[in-house]
Design an enzyme around this catalytic site. Structure first.
Site, PDB file in Angstrom:
ATOM      1  N   ARG A 168      35.306  39.596  52.083  1.00 21.29           N
ATOM      2  CA  ARG A 168      34.466  38.412  51.885  1.00 21.29           C
ATOM      3  C   ARG A 168      34.841  37.324  52.894  1.00 21.29           C
ATOM      4  NH1 ARG A 168      32.790  37.369  46.622  1.00 21.29           N
ATOM      5  NH2 ARG A 168      33.423  35.211  46.695  1.00 21.29           N
ATOM      6  N   ARG A 172      37.792  34.951  62.567  1.00 20.27           N
ATOM      7  CA  ARG A 172      37.059  34.621  63.798  1.00 20.27           C
ATOM      8  C   ARG A 172      38.000  34.185  64.906  1.00 20.27           C
ATOM      9  NH1 ARG A 172      33.951  31.017  60.294  1.00 20.27           N
ATOM     10  NH2 ARG A 172      32.266  32.209  59.348  1.00 20.27           N
ATOM     11  N   ARG A 245      40.094  38.920  35.087  1.00 23.13           N
ATOM     12  CA  ARG A 245      41.052  37.838  35.304  1.00 23.13           C
ATOM     13  C   ARG A 245      40.447  36.580  34.724  1.00 23.13           C
ATOM     14  NH1 ARG A 245      45.969  38.031  35.682  1.00 23.13           N
ATOM     15  NH2 ARG A 245      46.419  36.680  37.464  1.00 23.13           N
ATOM     16  N   ARG A 275      44.430  27.173  43.882  1.00 24.03           N
ATOM     17  CA  ARG A 275      43.762  26.152  44.688  1.00 24.03           C
ATOM     18  C   ARG A 275      43.588  24.858  43.923  1.00 24.03           C
ATOM     19  NH1 ARG A 275      38.092  29.642  45.266  1.00 24.03           N
ATOM     20  NH2 ARG A 275      37.723  29.857  43.040  1.00 24.03           N
ATOM     21  N   GLU A 298      43.789  25.181  39.692  1.00 24.86           N
ATOM     22  CA  GLU A 298      43.240  26.421  39.148  1.00 24.86           C
ATOM     23  C   GLU A 298      44.355  27.469  39.035  1.00 24.86           C
ATOM     24  OE1 GLU A 298      39.493  27.247  41.041  1.00 24.86           O
ATOM     25  OE2 GLU A 298      39.749  29.405  40.761  1.00 24.86           O
ATOM     26  N   TYR A 346      31.658  41.765  41.045  1.00 25.92           N
ATOM     27  CA  TYR A 346      32.114  40.489  41.617  1.00 25.92           C
ATOM     28  C   TYR A 346      30.965  39.894  42.431  1.00 25.92           C
ATOM     29  CZ  TYR A 346      35.578  37.474  44.068  1.00 25.92           C
ATOM     30  OH  TYR A 346      36.301  36.436  44.596  1.00 25.92           O
ATOM     31  N   ASP A 348      28.370  37.051  43.858  1.00 23.32           N
ATOM     32  CA  ASP A 348      28.221  35.635  44.187  1.00 23.32           C
ATOM     33  C   ASP A 348      26.911  35.145  43.567  1.00 23.32           C
ATOM     34  OD1 ASP A 348      30.508  35.391  45.623  1.00 23.32           O
ATOM     35  OD2 ASP A 348      29.571  35.629  47.582  1.00 23.32           O
TER      36      ASP A 348
HETATM   37  N1  UDP Z   1      42.183  35.045  49.566  1.00 22.41           N
HETATM   38  C1  UDP Z   1      43.448  34.892  50.084  1.00 22.41           C
HETATM   39  N2  UDP Z   1      43.855  33.654  50.512  1.00 22.41           N
HETATM   40  C2  UDP Z   1      43.067  32.564  50.414  1.00 22.41           C
HETATM   41  C3  UDP Z   1      41.771  32.718  49.897  1.00 22.41           C
HETATM   42  C4  UDP Z   1      41.356  33.967  49.473  1.00 22.41           C
HETATM   43  O1  UDP Z   1      44.191  35.859  50.164  1.00 22.41           O
HETATM   44  O2  UDP Z   1      43.504  31.474  50.817  1.00 22.41           O
HETATM   45  C5  UDP Z   1      41.759  36.391  49.117  1.00 22.41           C
HETATM   46  C6  UDP Z   1      42.091  36.656  47.659  1.00 22.41           C
HETATM   47  O3  UDP Z   1      42.416  38.015  47.506  1.00 22.41           O
HETATM   48  C7  UDP Z   1      40.778  36.319  46.986  1.00 22.41           C
HETATM   49  C8  UDP Z   1      39.760  36.830  47.990  1.00 22.41           C
HETATM   50  O4  UDP Z   1      40.356  36.531  49.253  1.00 22.41           O
HETATM   51  O5  UDP Z   1      40.642  36.965  45.729  1.00 22.41           O
HETATM   52  C9  UDP Z   1      38.394  36.189  47.893  1.00 22.41           C
HETATM   53  O6  UDP Z   1      38.522  34.794  47.952  1.00 22.41           O
HETATM   54  P1  UDP Z   1      37.317  33.776  47.701  1.00 22.41           P
HETATM   55  O7  UDP Z   1      37.825  32.401  47.944  1.00 22.41           O
HETATM   56  O8  UDP Z   1      36.145  34.244  48.485  1.00 22.41           O
HETATM   57  O9  UDP Z   1      37.012  34.025  46.163  1.00 22.41           O
HETATM   58  P2  UDP Z   1      36.426  33.139  44.972  1.00 22.41           P
HETATM   59  O10 UDP Z   1      37.574  33.072  44.007  1.00 22.41           O
HETATM   60  O11 UDP Z   1      36.021  31.801  45.494  1.00 22.41           O
HETATM   61  O12 UDP Z   1      35.294  33.980  44.415  1.00 22.41           O
END
Ligand code: UDP
Length: 366
Positions: A168, A172, A245, A275, A298, A346, A348
């Site tokens: 996801r 870049r 989860r 986060r 969170e 999962y 979006d």
């Molecule tokens: N992830 C990570 N570090 C970060 C952000 C995301 O390793 O700083 C990984 C983690 O495994 C996470 C996945 O990328 O479950 C998807 O993150 P995203 O932020 O897209 O998920 P959201 O919780 O917002 O759906």
């Protein structure tokens, strides 16, 4: 007797209800929470639209989906550019040239590319999240940005997780730090709840009501059911329990500006939260006018039947349990299953909108 009983007022249920009402069907939407909108729900506190169940950023590459949601709210021009805090230092994120500059002092795409060539851990056929990410960016980037966060988020070793979870995130070798590749992105002005109010206008709702508390009674109220809750619960857990989860949130309110950006990820394994979201930064159109602020830590946590199921865990074990329920669902006449929980996917938001439109139009024959 209603034509449809919709169980759950999240995106799938509310869109189905809206489409059904539009073609003259009678619909009752029920939700066990006292409000509509599922986990997209936002509530306004002193001018701040608080994302009560975690940050939601709408993005899509499908113009039809974008136009659909824009019927119910005007979207602002928020672009998701989160930051990472690792050992007190702030990094640009998702991984881009600025991130690699901060980590390795490389400044051009060519330098970054050479460095990545050096550190990548080649793997012909990556079978899990860890192997895949190591083969892309090497161990240091993995340890700094991915490993700790992923362990906290999923409470599983990244070796035991599918790589789609991490795919996801873009990687870049430019200075573009926009999280999403999609051409359409934004946050509804006035909050997400406004979208649900629009979708459910003219639709009967029963809030604070649990379908499973008196299933027979609710099923008897309609000719067909649209079920958006947990599919394992629907079938009485007969093929086993699916894992999820859950999240715990710690909300704080104060004056001013707390962190200067909507989302900061804490990627160290030892910090228990993943986060911090500072909600007013989603309101880019008037963030400078909002005097107070609300910020939220969170904490991912072990799920139990009383907790909110936020994330399906699409590993082998759970996918195989789900596939049995999916087979059972095919024999359930007059029941439509949809959304993150009923499809154990999962998703979006834009994907749920797409699937709800597709399914409702098929069922309703429009
Ligand atoms: N992830 C990570 N570090 C970060 C952000 C995301 O390793 O700083 C990984 C983690 O495994 C996470 C996945 O990328 O479950 C998807 O993150 P995203 O932020 O897209 O998920 P959201 O919780 O917002 O759906």
């Amino acid at each position: 007797m209603y034509d449809y009983l919709v169980v759950g007022s999240g995106l799938f249920g509310s869109i189905f209800a809206h489409e059904a009402r539009k073609v003259g069907k009678s619909v009752l939407v029920m939700d066990k929470r006292p409000h509509i909108g599922g986990n997209c729900y936002t509530e306004n506190r002193d001018g701040v639209d608080v994302h009560t169940y975690g940050p939601h950023i709408f993005h899509t590459s499908d113009e039809r989906i974008w136009k659909y949601v824009n019927q119910f709210a005007t979207f602002n021009h928020y672009v998701n550019r989160p930051k990472v805090n690792y050992k007190g230092k702030i990094y640009s994120f998702p991984i881009n040239l600025m991130t690699l500059q901060q980590l390795w002092d490389v400044t051009t795409p060519a330098e970054a590319s050479r460095k990545l060539e050096e550190v990548r851990v080649p793997c012909a056929n990556p079978r899990n999240l860890e192997e895949w990410i190591l083969s892309q960016v090497g161990r240091e980037v993995y340890e700094t940005f991915i490993r700790g966060y992923t362990m906290k988020q999923w409470k599983r070793d990244p070796k035991d997780l599918p790589s789609f979870i991490i795919k996801r995130l873009p990687i870049r070798l430019t200075y573009d730090d926009n999280y999403f590749e999609d051409p359409y992105q934004g946050i509804p002005i006035g909050g997400y709840t406004k979208i649900f109010e629009g979708l459910l206008q003219g639709v009967d709702t029963a809030l604070g009501e649990d379908f499973f508390a008196d299933r027979q009674k609710w099923e008897n109220r309609a000719k067909s059911v649209v079920f958006t809750g947990k599919i394992d619960e629907y079938f009485g857990y007969s093929c086993g329990e699916l894992d999820y989860r859950t999240l715990n949130f710690e909300h704080h309110a104060q004056a001013g500006d707390y962190q200067g950006v909507a989302v900061v990820n804490y990627t160290e394994a030892d910090i228990p939260y993943t986060r911090i979201t500072e909600h007013k930064h989603f309101q880019v159109q008037d963030v400078h006018k909002i005097k107070n602020t609300v910020w939220t830590k969170e904490f991912p946590a072990e799920w139990n039947r009383d907790a909110v199921p936020y994330y399906p865990i699409n590993d082998e074990k759970n996918n195989s349990i789900y596939s049995q329920y999916k087979e059972m669902a095919k024999n359930e006449s007059n029941v439509i299953f949809g959304g993150r929980l009923a499809e154990y996917k999962y998703y979006d938001m834009h994907q749920v909108v797409g699937s709800a439109l597709q399914k409702s139009r098929k069922v309703l024959g429009v």
